[in-house]
Write an enzyme that holds these catalytic residues in place. Sequence first.
Site, PDB file in Angstrom:
ATOM      1  N   GLY A   9      92.220   9.680 -43.538  1.00  0.00           N
ATOM      2  CA  GLY A   9      92.281   9.928 -42.087  1.00  0.00           C
ATOM      3  C   GLY A   9      90.950   9.615 -41.439  1.00  0.00           C
ATOM      4  N   GLY A  12      90.366   9.744 -37.718  1.00  0.00           N
ATOM      5  CA  GLY A  12      90.747  10.978 -37.023  1.00  0.00           C
ATOM      6  C   GLY A  12      89.507  11.751 -36.597  1.00  0.00           C
ATOM      7  CG  HIS A 155      92.533  25.635 -32.583  1.00  0.00           C
ATOM      8  ND1 HIS A 155      92.927  26.888 -32.993  1.00  0.00           N
ATOM      9  CD2 HIS A 155      91.659  25.183 -33.520  1.00  0.00           C
ATOM     10  CE1 HIS A 155      92.311  27.192 -34.127  1.00  0.00           C
ATOM     11  NE2 HIS A 155      91.529  26.176 -34.472  1.00  0.00           N
ATOM     12  CE  LYS A 159      95.496  24.296 -35.249  1.00  0.00           C
ATOM     13  NZ  LYS A 159      95.463  23.408 -36.402  1.00  0.00           N
TER      14      LYS A 159
HETATM   15  P1  NAP Z   1      93.568  13.777 -36.171  1.00  0.00           P
HETATM   16  O1  NAP Z   1      92.425  13.525 -35.245  1.00  0.00           O
HETATM   17  O2  NAP Z   1      94.959  13.566 -35.645  1.00  0.00           O
HETATM   18  O3  NAP Z   1      93.343  12.862 -37.466  1.00  0.00           O
HETATM   19  C1  NAP Z   1      94.309  12.722 -38.464  1.00  0.00           C
HETATM   20  C2  NAP Z   1      94.040  11.443 -39.224  1.00  0.00           C
HETATM   21  O4  NAP Z   1      94.988  11.362 -40.288  1.00  0.00           O
HETATM   22  C3  NAP Z   1      94.222  10.180 -38.371  1.00  0.00           C
HETATM   23  O5  NAP Z   1      93.335   9.191 -38.824  1.00  0.00           O
HETATM   24  C4  NAP Z   1      95.664   9.810 -38.673  1.00  0.00           C
HETATM   25  O6  NAP Z   1      95.972   8.436 -38.481  1.00  0.00           O
HETATM   26  C5  NAP Z   1      95.748  10.157 -40.151  1.00  0.00           C
HETATM   27  N1  NAP Z   1      97.132  10.417 -40.552  1.00  0.00           N
HETATM   28  C6  NAP Z   1      98.182  10.862 -39.816  1.00  0.00           C
HETATM   29  N2  NAP Z   1      99.289  10.972 -40.546  1.00  0.00           N
HETATM   30  C7  NAP Z   1      98.959  10.552 -41.780  1.00  0.00           C
HETATM   31  C8  NAP Z   1      99.682  10.409 -42.979  1.00  0.00           C
HETATM   32  N3  NAP Z   1     100.975  10.735 -43.058  1.00  0.00           N
HETATM   33  N4  NAP Z   1      99.033   9.931 -44.070  1.00  0.00           N
HETATM   34  C9  NAP Z   1      97.725   9.617 -44.001  1.00  0.00           C
HETATM   35  N5  NAP Z   1      96.978   9.706 -42.892  1.00  0.00           N
HETATM   36  C10 NAP Z   1      97.590  10.195 -41.792  1.00  0.00           C
HETATM   37  O7  NAP Z   1      93.543  15.273 -36.739  1.00  0.00           O
HETATM   38  P2  NAP Z   1      92.264  16.206 -37.035  1.00  0.00           P
HETATM   39  O8  NAP Z   1      91.943  17.033 -35.843  1.00  0.00           O
HETATM   40  O9  NAP Z   1      91.176  15.406 -37.679  1.00  0.00           O
HETATM   41  O10 NAP Z   1      92.912  17.228 -38.086  1.00  0.00           O
HETATM   42  C11 NAP Z   1      93.515  16.769 -39.287  1.00  0.00           C
HETATM   43  C12 NAP Z   1      94.020  17.956 -40.103  1.00  0.00           C
HETATM   44  O11 NAP Z   1      92.917  18.770 -40.513  1.00  0.00           O
HETATM   45  C13 NAP Z   1      94.966  18.905 -39.347  1.00  0.00           C
HETATM   46  O12 NAP Z   1      95.935  19.403 -40.249  1.00  0.00           O
HETATM   47  C14 NAP Z   1      94.041  20.041 -38.893  1.00  0.00           C
HETATM   48  O13 NAP Z   1      94.738  21.260 -38.668  1.00  0.00           O
HETATM   49  C15 NAP Z   1      93.140  20.124 -40.105  1.00  0.00           C
HETATM   50  N6  NAP Z   1      91.814  20.730 -39.889  1.00  0.00           N
HETATM   51  C16 NAP Z   1      91.373  21.529 -40.893  1.00  0.00           C
HETATM   52  C17 NAP Z   1      90.094  22.069 -40.837  1.00  0.00           C
HETATM   53  C18 NAP Z   1      89.590  22.852 -42.034  1.00  0.00           C
HETATM   54  O14 NAP Z   1      88.432  23.285 -42.042  1.00  0.00           O
HETATM   55  N7  NAP Z   1      90.410  23.004 -43.082  1.00  0.00           N
HETATM   56  C19 NAP Z   1      89.264  21.811 -39.736  1.00  0.00           C
HETATM   57  C20 NAP Z   1      89.756  20.975 -38.716  1.00  0.00           C
HETATM   58  C21 NAP Z   1      91.026  20.423 -38.811  1.00  0.00           C
HETATM   59  P3  NAP Z   1      96.733   7.991 -37.108  1.00  0.00           P
HETATM   60  O15 NAP Z   1      95.764   8.278 -36.028  1.00  0.00           O
HETATM   61  O16 NAP Z   1      97.019   6.529 -37.325  1.00  0.00           O
HETATM   62  O17 NAP Z   1      97.982   8.845 -37.024  1.00  0.00           O
END
Ligand code: NAP
Length: 267
Positions: A9, A12, A155, A159
């Site tokens: 990702g 992202g 958030h 989200k």
């Molecule tokens: P985001 O900005 O939407 O980024 C997601 C990334 O993953 C994008 O590059 C997206 O590509 C890609 N992606 C989407 N569907 C996919 C798939 N099926 N297979 C592989 N790659 C895929 O989201 P974000 O804010 O970075 O958050 C991502 C996740 O992390 C969420 O579940 C969020 O709740 C979690 N998170 C966790 C923490 C922690 O500390 N654990 C902190 C922050 C966020 P496209 O743009 O082409 O769809």
Amino acid sequence: MPLNVAIAGASGRMGRTLIEAVLRGEDMKLAAALDIAGNPHLGKDAGELVGAACGVKITDDIERALNGSDVLIDFTRPDGTLRHVALCRKLGVRPVIGTTGFDDAGKTAISDAAKNIAIAMAPNFSVGVNVTFKLLETAAKSLGKGYDIEIIEAHHRLKIDAPSGTALRMGEVVAQATGRDLKQCAIYGREGVTGERKDDTIAFSTIRGGDLVGDHTVMFIGMGERLEITHRSSSRMNYATGALRAAQWVMGKPRGLYDMFDVLGFR
Ligand code: NAP
């Protein structure tokens, strides 16, 4: 030897922050940057996403990217993460999973993969949040019965899951500390004639708006006093820093499923 880090990702919000953190980090190297087929950033230099080319091109060839990587840091979506974890299991790469929103089958698949590889997984990799979990455990145990527990999270408007994985984890921590099963006692939002608050329930409220990075408050509301424990994130960098700390830590561990309590030595 530097730690070879692959990031899923990559384009992202978290992917970009992780790339910045790895490129700035010591004793680590960006080995690969992944995104899904159709992503407009495929083929571009990953470093350009954060201001400076680094020679690593963003690819959707997961297997090739994972060859030569020690860890995969994955903050994507549950279906993508599960596919990545299956490949990590095959190739012996250690996943660090930040993705939230897994259903029970997804969680079981990850536990199953941990029979063969070491996995670090946390709904929130922030060190401050994990210290908050510890404080919640202490508060819930010490206060005991007679306090209503309400969990409020806020958030950004993009989200897509609610309540946040962190809020759910906070619910699990306080439920466990007070001998409850969150599945039996959780209330998700209220509407209409709800009746009086039932003893022993744990209620969640969700706020979504603007560019809020992530706020969580747990209230213990008793007769005559209220204790509130709050954590506020002002930048995504705290998640990235924690995930990299987990990535370094998990390299030295045998197969199994670990979380930030393990990484921080709280167990
Ligand atoms: P985001 O900005 O939407 O980024 C997601 C990334 O993953 C994008 O590059 C997206 O590509 C890609 N992606 C989407 N569907 C996919 C798939 N099926 N297979 C592989 N790659 C895929 O989201 P974000 O804010 O970075 O958050 C991502 C996740 O992390 C969420 O579940 C969020 O709740 C979690 N998170 C966790 C923490 C922690 O500390 N654990 C902190 C922050 C966020 P496209 O743009 O082409 O769809």
